[in-house]
Design a protein around this motif. Structure first.
Motif, mmCIF file in Angstrom:
data_model
loop_
_atom_site.group_PDB
_atom_site.id
_atom_site.type_symbol
_atom_site.label_atom_id
_atom_site.label_comp_id
_atom_site.label_asym_id
_atom_site.label_seq_id
_atom_site.Cartn_x
_atom_site.Cartn_y
_atom_site.Cartn_z
ATOM 1 N N LEU A 16 -7.677 4.034 -1.395
ATOM 2 C CA LEU A 16 -6.435 3.357 -1.027
ATOM 3 C C LEU A 16 -6.436 1.904 -1.515
ATOM 4 O O LEU A 16 -5.435 1.403 -2.025
ATOM 5 C CB LEU A 16 -6.248 3.387 0.495
ATOM 6 C CG LEU A 16 -5.675 4.667 1.098
ATOM 7 C CD1 LEU A 16 -5.637 4.557 2.610
ATOM 8 C CD2 LEU A 16 -4.290 4.935 0.557
ATOM 9 N N LYS A 17 -7.567 1.240 -1.355
ATOM 10 C CA LYS A 17 -7.668 -0.143 -1.816
ATOM 11 C C LYS A 17 -7.510 -0.215 -3.332
ATOM 12 O O LYS A 17 -6.857 -1.110 -3.868
ATOM 13 C CB LYS A 17 -9.014 -0.731 -1.393
ATOM 14 C CG LYS A 17 -9.163 -0.908 0.119
ATOM 15 C CD LYS A 17 -10.570 -1.393 0.477
ATOM 16 C CE LYS A 17 -10.740 -1.486 1.998
ATOM 17 N NZ LYS A 17 -12.098 -1.915 2.371
ATOM 18 N N LYS A 18 -8.104 0.756 -4.017
ATOM 19 C CA LYS A 18 -8.023 0.801 -5.473
ATOM 20 C C LYS A 18 -6.577 1.000 -5.916
ATOM 21 O O LYS A 18 -6.101 0.358 -6.869
ATOM 22 C CB LYS A 18 -8.906 1.933 -5.998
ATOM 23 C CG LYS A 18 -8.913 2.072 -7.515
ATOM 24 C CD LYS A 18 -9.826 3.214 -7.932
ATOM 25 C CE LYS A 18 -9.808 3.404 -9.455
ATOM 26 N NZ LYS A 18 -10.680 4.523 -9.881
ATOM 27 N N MET A 19 -5.857 1.883 -5.230
ATOM 28 C CA MET A 19 -4.471 2.141 -5.573
ATOM 29 C C MET A 19 -3.595 0.935 -5.269
ATOM 30 O O MET A 19 -2.648 0.630 -5.991
ATOM 31 C CB MET A 19 -3.954 3.372 -4.831
ATOM 32 C CG MET A 19 -4.623 4.664 -5.245
ATOM 33 S SD MET A 19 -3.787 6.128 -4.594
ATOM 34 C CE MET A 19 -2.303 6.148 -5.602
ATOM 35 N N ASN A 20 -3.929 0.223 -4.192
ATOM 36 C CA ASN A 20 -3.167 -0.971 -3.846
ATOM 37 C C ASN A 20 -3.324 -2.038 -4.910
ATOM 38 O O ASN A 20 -2.401 -2.795 -5.212
ATOM 39 C CB ASN A 20 -3.622 -1.506 -2.482
ATOM 40 C CG ASN A 20 -2.788 -2.705 -2.048
ATOM 41 O OD1 ASN A 20 -1.579 -2.610 -1.922
ATOM 42 N ND2 ASN A 20 -3.449 -3.835 -1.837
ATOM 43 N N GLU A 21 -4.501 -2.118 -5.494
ATOM 44 C CA GLU A 21 -4.748 -3.106 -6.546
ATOM 45 C C GLU A 21 -4.042 -2.721 -7.843
ATOM 46 O O GLU A 21 -3.489 -3.569 -8.544
ATOM 47 C CB GLU A 21 -6.250 -3.234 -6.792
ATOM 48 C CG GLU A 21 -7.007 -3.862 -5.626
ATOM 49 C CD GLU A 21 -8.513 -3.787 -5.819
ATOM 50 O OE1 GLU A 21 -8.947 -3.225 -6.852
ATOM 51 O OE2 GLU A 21 -9.254 -4.297 -4.955
ATOM 52 N N ALA A 22 -4.040 -1.422 -8.166
ATOM 53 C CA ALA A 22 -3.436 -0.971 -9.423
ATOM 54 C C ALA A 22 -1.919 -0.853 -9.338
ATOM 55 O O ALA A 22 -1.219 -1.034 -10.319
ATOM 56 C CB ALA A 22 -4.028 0.372 -9.831
ATOM 57 N N VAL B 260 0.837 -1.197 0.000
ATOM 58 C CA VAL B 260 0.000 0.000 0.000
ATOM 59 C C VAL B 260 0.869 1.243 0.000
ATOM 60 O O VAL B 260 0.625 2.199 -0.736
ATOM 61 C CB VAL B 260 -0.947 0.017 1.218
ATOM 62 C CG1 VAL B 260 -1.730 1.320 1.262
ATOM 63 C CG2 VAL B 260 -1.908 -1.159 1.147
ATOM 64 N N LEU B 261 1.925 1.231 0.827
ATOM 65 C CA LEU B 261 2.816 2.372 0.927
ATOM 66 C C LEU B 261 3.488 2.665 -0.414
ATOM 67 O O LEU B 261 3.539 3.800 -0.871
ATOM 68 C CB LEU B 261 3.883 2.104 1.995
ATOM 69 C CG LEU B 261 4.871 3.228 2.298
ATOM 70 C CD1 LEU B 261 4.128 4.459 2.757
ATOM 71 C CD2 LEU B 261 5.868 2.780 3.334
ATOM 72 N N ALA B 262 3.984 1.617 -1.061
ATOM 73 C CA ALA B 262 4.656 1.796 -2.344
ATOM 74 C C ALA B 262 3.691 2.314 -3.400
ATOM 75 O O ALA B 262 4.033 3.177 -4.208
ATOM 76 C CB ALA B 262 5.266 0.472 -2.797
ATOM 77 N N ALA B 263 2.466 1.786 -3.380
ATOM 78 C CA ALA B 263 1.476 2.233 -4.361
ATOM 79 C C ALA B 263 1.104 3.690 -4.143
ATOM 80 O O ALA B 263 0.971 4.460 -5.090
ATOM 81 C CB ALA B 263 0.224 1.361 -4.261
ATOM 82 N N LEU B 264 0.950 4.058 -2.887
ATOM 83 C CA LEU B 264 0.554 5.432 -2.572
ATOM 84 C C LEU B 264 1.595 6.437 -3.023
ATOM 85 O O LEU B 264 1.288 7.417 -3.683
ATOM 86 C CB LEU B 264 0.376 5.564 -1.054
ATOM 87 C CG LEU B 264 -1.039 5.608 -0.520
ATOM 88 C CD1 LEU B 264 -1.000 5.809 0.976
ATOM 89 C CD2 LEU B 264 -1.831 6.717 -1.182
#
Length: 302
Positions: A265-271, A8-12
């Motif tokens: 956040l969940k969407k970004m974690n998936e993408a 999550v951190l990396a995606a964000l």
């Protein structure tokens, strides 16, 4: 920290792991193609305290100095006194080093001045640069590259930069074109992020835990990134999406809005966006974000 938290951190941050919570770049352009760049860089007080700790570890004193210590009655080899630094020292050092940042704009700028700048929760500097020809200017959208300690590299050891470049034609009116890394997906096709991460998710198959997301919210709720053009003169035509008088906002991302939205956040974690450009595409159309997706951006002025 659990594996999902790191994802999550990396995606964000999309490569923006610099501790920088605010980076505001304003490019002022005159009808002859010359202009100024004013940049404001801020770090959270927590990050500044970490920098203080690191500075004290790296500079415990002059270890090679074995001259007599006057306070120890001439004793040889007395332990050096630790170098104590404060937040203000770190901020002053940043301001002094701002002159070295000319390379981030392509090297075709002249450093004019910099000043320490503080708020209640952060500290950093404002810097002013000038340029004679905006055709020579490059603006890196990734603020992580401003930090000496952040030397993450991609593509076989070559640092990946996401630069904005400019094409200027002097005339009546003058014409300025802003070029940015173009991504498929802006016109409706699948983005490179979608293709790279298709079918990839958390290895456990579970969504990010609320505890992890709360942690991210506390860490990055004040993080902001913006780049804008300030046109000196009268704009006669432009296709820029976000215009306020003679100011055109090319990018404005408030990470506080991201970390405050668990579904996003969940969407970004998936993408798992890998760059600023992919993050911009992912956030397209969401309220609260001003992200210029026209390619290229053109403005005519005189």
């Amino acid at each position: 920290m659990k594996h999902i938290k790191m994802k999550v951190l990396a995606a964000l941050l999309a490569g923006l792991l610099s501790g920088c919570i605010q980076n505001d770049t304003v490019i002022q352009v005159h009808p002859d193609g010359s202009g100024f760049i004013r940049e404001t860089v801020l770090y959270s007080n927590t990050m500044l305290d970490f920098m203080v700790s690191m500075a004290q570890m790296d500079n415990p004193g002059d270890k090679d100095d074995h001259t007599p210590n006057k306070e120890s009655n001439g004793a040889q080899g007395s332990p050096p006194k630790p170098v104590k630094k404060t937040r203000d020292d770190i901020i002053r050092d940043m301001a002094k080093d701002a002159g070295k940042q000319v390379r981030q704009f392509g090297g075709a700028v002249t450093f004019i001045e910099s000043k320490p700048f503080k708020t209640e929760t952060a500290g950093g500097y404002t810097a002013l640069y000038s340029f004679k020809d905006i055709n020579m200017i490059r603006v890196n959208q990734n603020p992580g590259d401003k930090v000496e300690g952040d030397k993450s590299k991609n593509n076989g050891g070559v640092k990946k930069e996401e630069t904005l470049s400019f094409q200027f034609e002097k005339g009546s009116p003058s014409r300025l074109t802003v070029l940015s890394p173009e991504l498929k997906g802006i016109g409706g096709e699948k983005s490179s992020a979608d293709e790279k991460t298709k079918g990839i998710g958390d290895s456990t198959g579970k969504p990010p835990e609320k505890e992890s997301l709360d942690m991210l919210k506390a860490m990055f709720q004040d993080m902001k990134l913006s780049i804008s053009l300030s046109i000196v003169g009268t704009i006669t035509r432009t296709n820029a999406t976000y215009r306020d008088g003679t100011t055109l906002t090319l990018m404005e991302i408030d990470f506080g809005k991201i970390v405050g939205d668990y579904e996003l956040l969940k969407k970004m974690n998936e993408a798992k966006p890998q760059s600023v450009e992919e993050t911009k595409t992912l956030l397209k159309g969401l309220p609260g974000f001003r992200l210029e997706l026209n390619y290229p951006v053109v403005v005519e002025f005189q």
